[in-house]
Write a protein that holds these residues in place. Structure first.
Motif, PDB file in Angstrom:
ATOM      1  N   ARG A 252      -1.248 -44.554  46.318  1.00 27.29           N
ATOM      2  CA  ARG A 252      -1.869 -44.296  47.615  1.00 27.29           C
ATOM      3  C   ARG A 252      -1.208 -45.041  48.771  1.00 27.29           C
ATOM      4  NH1 ARG A 252      -3.198 -39.971  45.748  1.00 27.29           N
ATOM      5  NH2 ARG A 252      -5.256 -39.573  44.898  1.00 27.29           N
ATOM      6  N   PHE A 323       7.195 -23.154  41.492  1.00 27.75           N
ATOM      7  CA  PHE A 323       7.431 -24.491  42.052  1.00 27.75           C
ATOM      8  C   PHE A 323       6.619 -24.661  43.334  1.00 27.75           C
ATOM      9  CE2 PHE A 323       9.490 -27.289  45.081  1.00 27.75           C
ATOM     10  CZ  PHE A 323       9.611 -28.447  44.342  1.00 27.75           C
ATOM     11  N   ILE A 333      -3.961 -32.437  47.380  1.00 25.52           N
ATOM     12  CA  ILE A 333      -4.627 -33.421  46.513  1.00 25.52           C
ATOM     13  C   ILE A 333      -3.979 -34.782  46.732  1.00 25.52           C
ATOM     14  CG2 ILE A 333      -5.074 -34.073  44.097  1.00 25.52           C
ATOM     15  CD1 ILE A 333      -4.986 -31.092  43.414  1.00 25.52           C
ATOM     16  N   TRP A 334      -2.694 -34.744  47.035  1.00 33.15           N
ATOM     17  CA  TRP A 334      -1.919 -35.983  47.177  1.00 33.15           C
ATOM     18  C   TRP A 334      -2.313 -36.771  48.419  1.00 33.15           C
ATOM     19  CZ3 TRP A 334       2.983 -36.524  50.220  1.00 33.15           C
ATOM     20  CH2 TRP A 334       3.612 -37.744  49.972  1.00 33.15           C
ATOM     21  N   ARG A 352      -7.221 -27.830  42.488  1.00 33.04           N
ATOM     22  CA  ARG A 352      -7.300 -28.649  41.272  1.00 33.04           C
ATOM     23  C   ARG A 352      -7.247 -27.756  40.022  1.00 33.04           C
ATOM     24  NH1 ARG A 352      -6.829 -31.734  37.043  1.00 33.04           N
ATOM     25  NH2 ARG A 352      -8.633 -31.743  35.751  1.00 33.04           N
ATOM     26  N   HIS A 355      -3.516 -25.720  40.099  1.00 38.39           N
ATOM     27  CA  HIS A 355      -2.271 -26.501  40.121  1.00 38.39           C
ATOM     28  C   HIS A 355      -1.620 -26.669  38.740  1.00 38.39           C
ATOM     29  CE1 HIS A 355       0.610 -29.591  41.222  1.00 38.39           C
ATOM     30  NE2 HIS A 355       0.188 -30.231  40.148  1.00 38.39           N
ATOM     31  N   GLY A 359       2.003 -25.362  37.450  1.00 35.92           N
ATOM     32  CA  GLY A 359       2.934 -26.337  36.867  1.00 35.92           C
ATOM     33  C   GLY A 359       3.468 -25.852  35.527  1.00 35.92           C
ATOM     34  N   LEU A 432      -2.487 -36.077  33.334  1.00 33.11           N
ATOM     35  CA  LEU A 432      -3.398 -36.031  34.485  1.00 33.11           C
ATOM     36  C   LEU A 432      -4.418 -34.895  34.359  1.00 33.11           C
ATOM     37  CD1 LEU A 432      -0.958 -36.675  37.459  1.00 33.11           C
ATOM     38  CD2 LEU A 432      -2.708 -38.200  36.596  1.00 33.11           C
ATOM     39  N   TRP A 433      -4.045 -33.880  33.606  1.00 32.85           N
ATOM     40  CA  TRP A 433      -4.948 -32.741  33.424  1.00 32.85           C
ATOM     41  C   TRP A 433      -6.185 -33.179  32.635  1.00 32.85           C
ATOM     42  CZ3 TRP A 433      -2.679 -27.402  31.533  1.00 32.85           C
ATOM     43  CH2 TRP A 433      -3.487 -26.373  32.008  1.00 32.85           C
ATOM     44  N   TRP A 447       0.222 -40.933  36.748  1.00 30.10           N
ATOM     45  CA  TRP A 447      -0.066 -40.602  38.141  1.00 30.10           C
ATOM     46  C   TRP A 447       1.108 -41.031  39.033  1.00 30.10           C
ATOM     47  CZ3 TRP A 447      -4.605 -43.342  41.091  1.00 30.10           C
ATOM     48  CH2 TRP A 447      -4.875 -42.652  42.259  1.00 30.10           C
ATOM     49  N   HIS A 450       4.236 -38.989  38.211  1.00 33.70           N
ATOM     50  CA  HIS A 450       4.082 -37.613  38.708  1.00 33.70           C
ATOM     51  C   HIS A 450       4.382 -37.587  40.210  1.00 33.70           C
ATOM     52  CE1 HIS A 450       2.633 -33.611  37.572  1.00 33.70           C
ATOM     53  NE2 HIS A 450       2.046 -33.517  38.755  1.00 33.70           N
ATOM     54  N   ASP A 451       3.843 -38.576  40.921  1.00 36.16           N
ATOM     55  CA  ASP A 451       4.086 -38.672  42.370  1.00 36.16           C
ATOM     56  C   ASP A 451       5.578 -38.853  42.654  1.00 36.16           C
ATOM     57  OD1 ASP A 451       1.428 -38.483  42.795  1.00 36.16           O
ATOM     58  OD2 ASP A 451       1.162 -40.415  43.771  1.00 36.16           O
ATOM     59  N   PHE A 454       7.564 -35.625  41.836  1.00 39.51           N
ATOM     60  CA  PHE A 454       7.498 -34.479  42.749  1.00 39.51           C
ATOM     61  C   PHE A 454       8.128 -34.814  44.102  1.00 39.51           C
ATOM     62  CE2 PHE A 454       3.668 -36.008  44.939  1.00 39.51           C
ATOM     63  CZ  PHE A 454       3.910 -35.525  46.212  1.00 39.51           C
TER      64      PHE A 454
HETATM   65  C1  HEM Z   1       3.277 -28.687  33.767  1.00 38.87           C
HETATM   66  C2  HEM Z   1       3.422 -29.120  34.949  1.00 38.87           C
HETATM   67  C3  HEM Z   1       2.348 -29.779  35.747  1.00 38.87           C
HETATM   68  C4  HEM Z   1       1.067 -30.117  35.411  1.00 38.87           C
HETATM   69  C5  HEM Z   1       0.345 -29.876  34.106  1.00 38.87           C
HETATM   70  C6  HEM Z   1       0.492 -30.784  36.547  1.00 38.87           C
HETATM   71  C7  HEM Z   1      -0.780 -31.307  36.612  1.00 38.87           C
HETATM   72  C8  HEM Z   1      -1.247 -32.104  37.626  1.00 38.87           C
HETATM   73  C9  HEM Z   1      -2.528 -32.719  37.645  1.00 38.87           C
HETATM   74  C10 HEM Z   1      -3.580 -32.548  36.573  1.00 38.87           C
HETATM   75  C11 HEM Z   1      -2.625 -33.442  38.787  1.00 38.87           C
HETATM   76  C12 HEM Z   1      -3.789 -34.340  39.210  1.00 38.87           C
HETATM   77  C13 HEM Z   1      -4.527 -33.754  40.321  1.00 38.87           C
HETATM   78  C14 HEM Z   1      -5.150 -32.518  39.912  1.00 38.87           C
HETATM   79  O1  HEM Z   1      -5.987 -32.606  39.033  1.00 38.87           O
HETATM   80  O2  HEM Z   1      -4.810 -31.463  40.455  1.00 38.87           O
HETATM   81  C15 HEM Z   1      -1.417 -33.246  39.517  1.00 38.87           C
HETATM   82  C16 HEM Z   1      -1.157 -33.781  40.741  1.00 38.87           C
HETATM   83  C17 HEM Z   1      -0.088 -33.415  41.532  1.00 38.87           C
HETATM   84  N1  HEM Z   1       0.977 -32.622  41.145  1.00 38.87           N
HETATM   85 FE1  HEM Z   1       1.207 -31.758  39.352  1.00 38.87          FE
HETATM   86  N2  HEM Z   1       1.410 -30.817  37.551  1.00 38.87           N
HETATM   87  C18 HEM Z   1       2.554 -30.192  37.101  1.00 38.87           C
HETATM   88  C19 HEM Z   1       3.708 -29.968  37.808  1.00 38.87           C
HETATM   89  C20 HEM Z   1       3.861 -30.252  39.145  1.00 38.87           C
HETATM   90  C21 HEM Z   1       4.965 -29.823  39.966  1.00 38.87           C
HETATM   91  C22 HEM Z   1       6.105 -28.944  39.500  1.00 38.87           C
HETATM   92  C23 HEM Z   1       4.748 -30.325  41.217  1.00 38.87           C
HETATM   93  C24 HEM Z   1       5.545 -30.191  42.469  1.00 38.87           C
HETATM   94  C25 HEM Z   1       6.735 -29.923  42.549  1.00 38.87           C
HETATM   95  C26 HEM Z   1       3.530 -31.084  41.187  1.00 38.87           C
HETATM   96  C27 HEM Z   1       2.990 -31.756  42.257  1.00 38.87           C
HETATM   97  C28 HEM Z   1       1.820 -32.481  42.233  1.00 38.87           C
HETATM   98  C29 HEM Z   1       1.263 -33.207  43.336  1.00 38.87           C
HETATM   99  C30 HEM Z   1       1.847 -33.284  44.738  1.00 38.87           C
HETATM  100  C31 HEM Z   1       0.077 -33.803  42.892  1.00 38.87           C
HETATM  101  C32 HEM Z   1      -0.859 -34.714  43.677  1.00 38.87           C
HETATM  102  C33 HEM Z   1      -0.581 -36.127  43.227  1.00 38.87           C
HETATM  103  C34 HEM Z   1      -1.572 -37.163  43.708  1.00 38.87           C
HETATM  104  O3  HEM Z   1      -2.757 -36.858  43.900  1.00 38.87           O
HETATM  105  O4  HEM Z   1      -1.153 -38.312  43.875  1.00 38.87           O
HETATM  106  N3  HEM Z   1       3.012 -31.015  39.909  1.00 38.87           N
HETATM  107  N4  HEM Z   1      -0.576 -32.438  38.778  1.00 38.87           N
END
Ligand code: HEM
Ligand code: SF4
Ligand code: SF4
Length: 516
Positions: A252, A323, A333-334, A352, A355, A359, A432-433, A447, A450-451, A454
């Motif tokens: 954050r 993408f 969400i970020w 939520r 997403h 992904g 995270l899921w 977390w 992931h941040d 991306f």
């Molecule tokens: C299999 C691939 C992916 C899965 C399963 C996944 C799953 C998640 C989950 C569960 C979250 C936590 C927030 C929420 O529940 O929505 C999240 C956050 C996020 N994801 Fe992914 N995601 C994937 C790929 C990606 C990709 C390809 C991008 C962008 C290029 C991305 C960008 C983000 C961003 C920006 C957040 C917010 C982070 C935060 O809150 O700090 N994700 N993702």
């Protein structure tokens, strides 16, 4: 939120600006718990269930008198029965487990949904189920393992410190029901004074390690607890020095500004580059009308060469679509600064939900793309120069390497970067899921990764889009119509040009050369 009490807010989750107006000051309230006079009668548990109208939860036998192993979305107040045998003496240490209402609440700091968690001016931390998107991130921010989630809705639930009662001047239901007086309620100042008095008494009565548990790591709590064995809070199931996990701060406070700067900075750098160097294109331009092809690639069609066959183009665009689906549903969400983007999908809850599916789609198409392209991406010795001087020379349009094949070193490195980042995003995204099924520190670590993943990806894609459009005219068509002009191929990929056409040819003069 408990019947939306009309209390002023001190802070709220994912807020853009402070909520505090300072119009009405309220003293911080506190609950006092004396573990030394608790008799484990569970009157407080019953009162909590009744007042908050919680559904009946089946009790579970764990070998003690404890009602169930841990807190539940429908059971916010649990008397923990702990048996500790020390130096041959059996200690029966009962403690009332519930939300501690931290002055600096990690749950609120971690929560991405505006207004889902609020802290009132009187210090009580409350949840608003209407705003909660059920992501579970609050649990990664809580050092006391308090947030619980409803099975069907996924919404978070926890003790509200009976804010609906407190806001009209009456004590929490558990305090009212307690028959021994081990629970008290009042201002924080009064409860701390009461606690210190009790600690002094215990010390005089042979409990030299007695303390009042009010941990400074979370700024103190609105639930203060007298512990006879204050030197061992872990005997009561309490952390010795609770802190908001570093992942909350990293995500954050650090990665948010870095990410926003990186993305805006990359767009600015691309713009600056274009203004300074302009496009890199052959001086001798070929006809604008480029044929659309669906047949095999690496063959000559008139004045053009087929660079990408139809199946490759379809996979590329599916990868791009998924993408951007992931990115646009993840960004709101970020950070609340980009919260408006959630409207594209119909709200933050939909983001939520959708997403992770975007992904997964992205990772699946990336995998297909990897299989289709990997044979052309083998790194040669000379390609490594693209990590440094060659990339700089290329960006200055100052030299075109006559030995560049179908893909240059920069493209190959980008290809492998995409594959690595996709792997990181899928691995961390899956955690995270389902964060509630996994133990700390895995969700927090995922977390942060992931941040970081991306952010790097988004910056790399901005460069990729710039190079594929404005910087190198004639490139974009290779992904729409499948073909490029011969002069484009001869300028940017001379060895590929020679291999496909059988014609000799080094680098063609560019518009920059023509200007000299
Ligand atoms: C299999 C691939 C992916 C899965 C399963 C996944 C799953 C998640 C989950 C569960 C979250 C936590 C927030 C929420 O529940 O929505 C999240 C956050 C996020 N994801 Fe992914 N995601 C994937 C790929 C990606 C990709 C390809 C991008 C962008 C290029 C991305 C960008 C983000 C961003 C920006 C957040 C917010 C982070 C935060 O809150 O700090 N994700 N993702
Ligand atoms: S104990 Fe956990 S849920 Fe309660 S206020 Fe503190 S961080 Fe939030
Ligand atoms: S589940 Fe997500 S949205 Fe709901 S309170 Fe927890 S962090 Fe906030």
């Amino acid at each position: 939120m408990s019947n939306s009490p009309q209390l002023e807010l001190k802070q709220s989750s994912a807020e853009l600006r402070g909520e505090k107006t300072g119009i009405r000051q309220l003293p911080t309230v506190s609950k006092f718990i004396d573990t030394t006079t608790c008799i484990g009668c569970k009157a407080c548990e019953v009162a909590c269930q009744e007042w908050n109208d919680l559904r009946l939860v089946s009790t579970q036998q764990t070998g003690t008198y404890q009602t169930m192993p841990t807190l539940d979305a429908n059971f916010w107040n649990l008397i923990k029965f702990r048996e500790e045998e020390r130096e041959g003496v059996l200690q029966w240490l009962m403690r009332k487990d519930q939300c501690m209402h931290c002055a600096d609440p990690g749950c609120l700091k971690a929560c991405p949904a505006p207004g889902a968690i609020v802290q009132y001016e009187n210090g009580i931390v409350d949840v608003n189920p209407d705003a909660c998107i059920g992501c579970g991130l609050c649990a990664t921010g809580c050092p006391f393992d308090v947030p619980r989630f409803h099975v069907r809705t996924g919404k978070m639930a926890k003790c509200t410190l009976c804010v609906d009662r407190v806001s009209v001047g009456i004590e929490p239901a558990c305090v009212k029901a307690c028959p021994t007086g081990c629970l008290q309620f009042g201002t924080k100042e009064d409860m701390v004074a009461l606690g210190q008095q009790r600690v002094e008494t215990l010390k005089k009565n042979g409990q030299p390690n007695a303390t009042l548990y009010d941990p400074p790591g979370v700024g103190g709590t609105a639930v203060v607890t007298v512990l006879a064995h204050g030197d061992h809070p872990e005997w009561y199931g309490l952390p010795a020095d609770p802190q908001i996990p570093a992942s909350v701060w990293l995500s954050r406070k650090l990665l948010r500004p870095i990410g926003l700067l990186a993305m805006a900075g990359t767009v600015g750098a691309a713009l600056g580059h274009f203004l300074r160097f302009g496009p890199s294109q052959p001086a001798e331009l070929q006809p604008e009308v480029t044929p659309t092809v669906s047949g095999p690639e690496d063959i000559v069609v008139g004045d053009h060469i087929v660079r990408h066959r139809l199946s490759t183009r379809v996979v590329h665009w599916l990868t791009a679509l998924t993408f951007f689906g992931s990115l646009l549903s993840g960004l709101p969400i970020w950070t609340p600064i980009l919260g408006w983007m959630s409207k594209i999908f119909g709200g933050l809850s939909v983001c939520r939900w959708i997403h992770p599916w975007f992904g997964l789609g992205f990772v699946a198409t990336t995998l297909v793309m990897f299989v289709l392209w990997v044979k052309n991406m083998r790194m040669q010795k000379t390609d490594w120069g693209w990590l440094g001087p060659k990339a700089l020379a290329y960006m200055r349009h100052s030299s075109e390497d006559p030995d560049v094949g179908k893909y240059n070193g920069g493209q190959k490195l980008f290809f492998f970067l995409v594959a690595a980042l996709a792997l990181i995003l899928v691995a961390t995204g899956l955690v995270l899921w389902f964060p509630r099924e996994l133990a700390a520190p895995l969700p927090g670590l995922s977390w942060v990764l992931h941040d970081a993943g991306f952010i790097l990806f988004a910056a790399a894609i901005i460069v990729h889009i710039y190079l594929g459009t404005a910087a190198l005219p004639g490139t974009f068509r290779s992904m729409t119509r499948g073909t490029v002009t011969k002069s484009w191929a001869r300028l940017h990929h001379p060895r590929w040009y020679r291999e496909v056409t059988g014609e000799p040819g080094g680098a063609l003069p560019t518009t920059d050369d023509a200007k000299k």
